[in-house]
Design a protein around this motif. Structure first.
Motif, mmCIF file in Angstrom:
data_model
loop_
_atom_site.group_PDB
_atom_site.id
_atom_site.type_symbol
_atom_site.label_atom_id
_atom_site.label_comp_id
_atom_site.label_asym_id
_atom_site.label_seq_id
_atom_site.Cartn_x
_atom_site.Cartn_y
_atom_site.Cartn_z
ATOM 1 N N ILE A 151 0.837 -1.200 0.000
ATOM 2 C CA ILE A 151 0.000 0.000 0.000
ATOM 3 C C ILE A 151 0.869 1.247 0.000
ATOM 4 C CG2 ILE A 151 -1.658 1.322 1.369
ATOM 5 C CD1 ILE A 151 -2.933 -1.330 2.180
ATOM 6 N N VAL A 152 1.852 1.293 0.883
ATOM 7 C CA VAL A 152 2.806 2.394 0.912
ATOM 8 C C VAL A 152 4.092 1.885 1.552
ATOM 9 C CG1 VAL A 152 1.943 3.268 3.133
ATOM 10 C CG2 VAL A 152 3.196 4.797 1.606
ATOM 11 N N ASP A 153 5.239 2.372 1.066
ATOM 12 C CA ASP A 153 6.534 1.935 1.597
ATOM 13 C C ASP A 153 7.529 3.080 1.450
ATOM 14 O OD1 ASP A 153 8.627 0.515 2.609
ATOM 15 O OD2 ASP A 153 8.756 -0.925 0.960
ATOM 16 N N THR A 154 7.959 3.658 2.582
ATOM 17 C CA THR A 154 8.939 4.727 2.582
ATOM 18 C C THR A 154 10.070 4.346 3.536
ATOM 19 O OG1 THR A 154 8.153 6.035 4.461
ATOM 20 C CG2 THR A 154 6.988 6.329 2.375
ATOM 21 N N LYS A 155 11.021 5.250 3.698
ATOM 22 C CA LYS A 155 12.136 4.971 4.591
ATOM 23 C C LYS A 155 11.703 4.936 6.060
ATOM 24 C CE LYS A 155 13.697 9.783 5.253
ATOM 25 N NZ LYS A 155 13.476 9.808 6.706
ATOM 26 N N ASP A 156 10.535 5.538 6.374
ATOM 27 C CA ASP A 156 10.090 5.640 7.761
ATOM 28 C C ASP A 156 8.982 4.656 8.137
ATOM 29 O OD1 ASP A 156 11.862 7.656 8.409
ATOM 30 O OD2 ASP A 156 10.481 9.256 7.854
ATOM 31 N N TYR A 157 8.203 4.203 7.181
ATOM 32 C CA TYR A 157 7.042 3.364 7.508
ATOM 33 C C TYR A 157 6.598 2.590 6.275
ATOM 34 C CZ TYR A 157 5.003 7.474 5.337
ATOM 35 O OH TYR A 157 4.743 8.507 4.477
ATOM 36 N N SER A 158 5.822 1.551 6.513
ATOM 37 C CA SER A 158 5.240 0.798 5.401
ATOM 38 C C SER A 158 3.936 0.154 5.844
ATOM 39 C CB SER A 158 6.199 -0.278 4.891
ATOM 40 O OG SER A 158 6.343 -1.333 5.828
ATOM 41 N N VAL A 159 3.058 -0.078 4.857
ATOM 42 C CA VAL A 159 1.809 -0.792 5.067
ATOM 43 C C VAL A 159 1.661 -1.779 3.922
ATOM 44 C CG1 VAL A 159 -0.696 -0.632 5.308
ATOM 45 C CG2 VAL A 159 0.752 1.229 6.159
ATOM 46 N N LEU A 185 -10.479 1.982 1.036
ATOM 47 C CA LEU A 185 -9.981 2.217 2.388
ATOM 48 C C LEU A 185 -9.239 3.546 2.410
ATOM 49 C CD1 LEU A 185 -9.268 1.345 5.316
ATOM 50 C CD2 LEU A 185 -7.257 0.181 4.345
ATOM 51 N N LYS A 186 -9.724 4.486 3.220
ATOM 52 C CA LYS A 186 -8.993 5.735 3.402
ATOM 53 C C LYS A 186 -8.170 5.623 4.680
ATOM 54 C CE LYS A 186 -9.135 10.743 3.257
ATOM 55 N NZ LYS A 186 -9.929 11.959 3.013
ATOM 56 N N MET A 187 -6.883 5.931 4.575
ATOM 57 C CA MET A 187 -5.960 5.704 5.684
ATOM 58 C C MET A 187 -5.043 6.908 5.869
ATOM 59 S SD MET A 187 -3.556 2.358 6.119
ATOM 60 C CE MET A 187 -2.924 1.906 7.722
ATOM 61 N N ARG A 188 -4.686 7.173 7.129
ATOM 62 C CA ARG A 188 -3.779 8.271 7.450
ATOM 63 C C ARG A 188 -2.638 7.751 8.325
ATOM 64 N NH1 ARG A 188 -6.967 12.949 9.672
ATOM 65 N NH2 ARG A 188 -7.187 11.656 11.540
ATOM 66 N N ILE A 189 -1.428 8.233 8.039
ATOM 67 C CA ILE A 189 -0.250 7.884 8.832
ATOM 68 C C ILE A 189 0.340 9.171 9.378
ATOM 69 C CG2 ILE A 189 2.034 6.802 8.810
ATOM 70 C CD1 ILE A 189 1.092 5.088 6.458
ATOM 71 N N SER A 190 0.612 9.203 10.694
ATOM 72 C CA SER A 190 1.069 10.431 11.346
ATOM 73 C C SER A 190 2.296 10.167 12.208
ATOM 74 C CB SER A 190 -0.044 11.012 12.230
ATOM 75 O OG SER A 190 -1.230 11.199 11.505
ATOM 76 N N ASP A 191 3.075 11.232 12.406
ATOM 77 C CA ASP A 191 4.163 11.208 13.376
ATOM 78 C C ASP A 191 3.552 11.486 14.745
ATOM 79 O OD1 ASP A 191 6.325 11.678 15.039
ATOM 80 O OD2 ASP A 191 7.473 12.780 13.539
ATOM 81 N N ALA A 192 3.556 10.478 15.619
ATOM 82 C CA ALA A 192 2.923 10.598 16.933
ATOM 83 C C ALA A 192 3.928 10.796 18.047
ATOM 84 C CB ALA A 192 2.072 9.359 17.212
ATOM 85 N N SER A 193 5.164 11.132 17.708
ATOM 86 C CA SER A 193 6.181 11.383 18.725
ATOM 87 C C SER A 193 5.744 12.550 19.615
ATOM 88 C CB SER A 193 7.523 11.705 18.073
ATOM 89 O OG SER A 193 7.927 10.642 17.234
ATOM 90 N N PRO A 194 5.996 12.475 20.918
ATOM 91 C CA PRO A 194 5.526 13.525 21.841
ATOM 92 C C PRO A 194 5.948 14.927 21.430
ATOM 93 C CG PRO A 194 6.324 11.634 23.066
ATOM 94 C CD PRO A 194 6.651 11.373 21.624
ATOM 95 N N TYR A 195 7.236 15.115 21.021
ATOM 96 C CA TYR A 195 7.686 16.459 20.654
ATOM 97 C C TYR A 195 6.958 16.958 19.409
ATOM 98 C CZ TYR A 195 10.307 20.330 18.815
ATOM 99 O OH TYR A 195 10.633 21.556 18.303
ATOM 100 N N THR A 202 -1.508 10.423 3.584
ATOM 101 C CA THR A 202 -2.926 10.083 3.527
ATOM 102 C C THR A 202 -3.179 9.380 2.208
ATOM 103 O OG1 THR A 202 -3.522 12.027 4.832
ATOM 104 C CG2 THR A 202 -5.285 10.949 3.630
ATOM 105 N N GLY A 203 -3.823 8.232 2.276
ATOM 106 C CA GLY A 203 -4.031 7.452 1.064
ATOM 107 C C GLY A 203 -5.461 6.996 0.880
ATOM 108 N N MET A 204 -5.903 7.031 -0.376
ATOM 109 C CA MET A 204 -7.172 6.453 -0.768
ATOM 110 C C MET A 204 -6.833 5.139 -1.470
ATOM 111 S SD MET A 204 -10.373 7.364 -0.417
ATOM 112 C CE MET A 204 -10.578 9.139 -0.545
ATOM 113 N N VAL A 205 -7.047 4.030 -0.768
ATOM 114 C CA VAL A 205 -6.586 2.724 -1.235
ATOM 115 C C VAL A 205 -7.744 1.970 -1.884
ATOM 116 C CG1 VAL A 205 -5.421 0.594 -0.588
ATOM 117 C CG2 VAL A 205 -4.948 2.699 0.690
ATOM 118 N N HIS A 206 -7.580 1.633 -3.143
ATOM 119 C CA HIS A 206 -8.582 0.867 -3.880
ATOM 120 C C HIS A 206 -8.129 -0.591 -3.927
ATOM 121 C CE1 HIS A 206 -10.422 4.619 -5.444
ATOM 122 N NE2 HIS A 206 -9.180 5.056 -5.387
#
Length: 330
Positions: free
Chosen positions: A78-86, A166-176, A188-192
Motif C-alpha cells: 500500500i505504501v513503503d517509505t524509509k520511515d514506515y510501510s503498510v 480504504l482511506k488511511m492516514r499515517i502520522s508522526d505521533a512522537s511527543p515532541y 494520507t491514502g485512498m486505497v482501492h
C-alpha cells in the motif's frame, strides 16, 4: 422493514442522478429479504507510491501531505517509505468474517508512528468506522485484522465484494512532534482494493421498492425512508434510511426539530458521507412520553415531523446545500 426488498439485475453503469420510481444507485438499505444490483465501478486513479517524507524540525513547520491514490489487487504494498510501510497480506474471509489482513511497520529509530483507518466502503457502500488507530514504537512491526461489515442481509454476499475502498492516514505521533505541530500527517491514502481484479469491480445499486418513501431528491443528495419502528432494546424509535451523496465532496446529513404525535422529542442526527458513496443508517429519537405512556408498536404513531438538511463538509457550521420539511404519517 415491511415491504422492503432489493433486486439484482445485470451490470449497468452507476449513475449520480436518481430517476424516481426507477432505481437508486450505489447502496443497500435494511430489509428482511433484500437482494441487490451491481454496476461497473468508476475507474480509480493510477497507483502512486510516495517517496520518503521530510522529517519535521523545530525550525520549520511540516509540509502539507497530499492525498495519494493506490490500487491493490488481492494483496500487495500500500505504501513503503524509509520511515514506515503498510502491506496488504490478504483480503477475504478470515475466521468467519470478511477482513483485511495488514502488516504495519515503523522503520524509524526515534519516532512513534500512528496508523489510522479513517473509513471504508464496499462496492460503494460506506462504512464509517474501521476501528481504532494503531501507534507503533520505533522499529516495531505489527500484523492486524480489520473487519469489513457484513452486507449479505442487504443482498450483497462476500463473494460479490469486488470494489473495496480504504482511506488511511499515517502520522508522526512522537511527543515532541505532536506538542509542537499537533497531528502531523505524513501520508494520507485512498486505497482501492480489488479482490477479484479491477476488471470485475462493481458498485451496488439500490432500487426503490413498494412502501419506500423518498424524503429528499435533488442534485446533491437523495434520502429514502424504508420503514420505521420502535428500537428493539431501548426507549427509542428509529427510521431506516438510505442516504446517497451525489456530489464529489464530503457532505453531512443532519436533522433536528423532531416532533412525534405533536410532542417534541429528544433528538439530534448527523451522518457524514464522503463523495459519491451511499450509506444505510437509522435515525433514532427518544420517546417524549413517560414510561406508562410508551407505545408498543408503530401503529400508535400518528405523525412524525422533522427538518432534514444536507450540509457542506463535516462541521455544523457548513453551508446548508439542501433542506426539506418532512412529515410522515402511517
Amino acid at each position: 422493514m415491511g415491504g422492503l426488498s432489493l433486486k439484482r439485475s445485470p451490470l449497468k453503469p452507476a449513475l449520480f442522478a436518481l430517476p424516481l420510481m426507477l432505481s437508486v444507485f450505489c447502496t443497500a438499505c435494511s430489509s428482511s429479504s433484500p437482494s441487490g444490483t451491481a454496476s461497473p465501478a468508476s475507474e480509480a486513479a493510477s497507483t502512486q507510491l510516495p517517496s520518503a517524507e521530510t522529517d519535521p524540525t523545530p525550525e520549520s513547520a511540516p509540509a502539507v501531505s497530499l492525498e495519494t491514490e493506490v490500487e491493490v489487487e488481492g494483496d500487495g504494498v500500500i505504501v513503503d517509505t524509509k520511515d514506515y510501510s503498510v502491506k496488504l497480506l490478504k483480503v477475504g474471509v478470515i475466521d468467519y468474517r470478511y477482513r483485511l489482513q495488514i502488516v504495519l511497520e515503523n522503520k524509524t529509530a526515534d519516532k512513534d508512528i500512528k496508523f489510522e483507518p479513517l473509513y471504508a466502503a464496499v462496492n460503494g457502500v460506506h462504512q464509517s468506522t474501521m476501528g481504532t488507530s494503531t501507534t507503533l514504537s520505533p522499529g516495531e512491526t505489527k500484523e492486524e485484522l480489520r473487519d469489513l461489515f457484513d452486507l449479505e442481509k442487504y443482498g450483497l454476499p462476500y463473494t460479490e465484494y469486488t470494489n473495496i475502498l480504504l482511506k488511511m492516514r499515517i502520522s508522526d505521533a512522537s511527543p515532541y512532534t505532536y506538542s509542537t505541530y499537533g497531528n502531523y500527517t505524513l501520508w494520507t491514502g485512498m486505497v482501492h482494493i480489488y479482490p477479484l481484479g479491477k476488471e470485475k469491480a462493481a458498485n451496488y445499486v439500490y432500487q426503490l421498492q413498494e412502501g419506500d418513501r423518498v424524503l429528499m431528491d435533488n442534485d446533491t443528495a437523495t434520502v429514502i425512508c424504508t420503514g420505521y419502528e420502535p428500537h428493539e432494546f431501548m426507549d427509542q424509535y428509529q427510521i431506516h434510511l438510505v442516504l446517497i451523496n451525489k456530489t464529489d465532496r464530503l457532505i453531512t446529513f443532519t436533522s433536528d426539530d423532531l416532533t412525534f404525535n405533536g410532542h417534541k422529542a429528544r433528538f439530534g442526527y448527523r451522518r457524514p458521507i464522503p463523495a459519491g458513496l451511499t450509506a444505510f443508517d437509522d435515525m433514532e429519537w427518544i420517546s417524549p412520553f413517560p414510561p406508562e405512556q410508551k407505545f408498543a408498536s408503530t401503529e400508535a404513531m400518528e405523525s412524525l415531523h422533522f427538518t432534514l438538511k444536507v450540509q457542506e463538509g463535516e462541521l455544523s457550521s457548513g453551508e446548508v446545500l439542501a433542506q426539506e420539511e418532512v412529515t410522515i404519517t402511517p
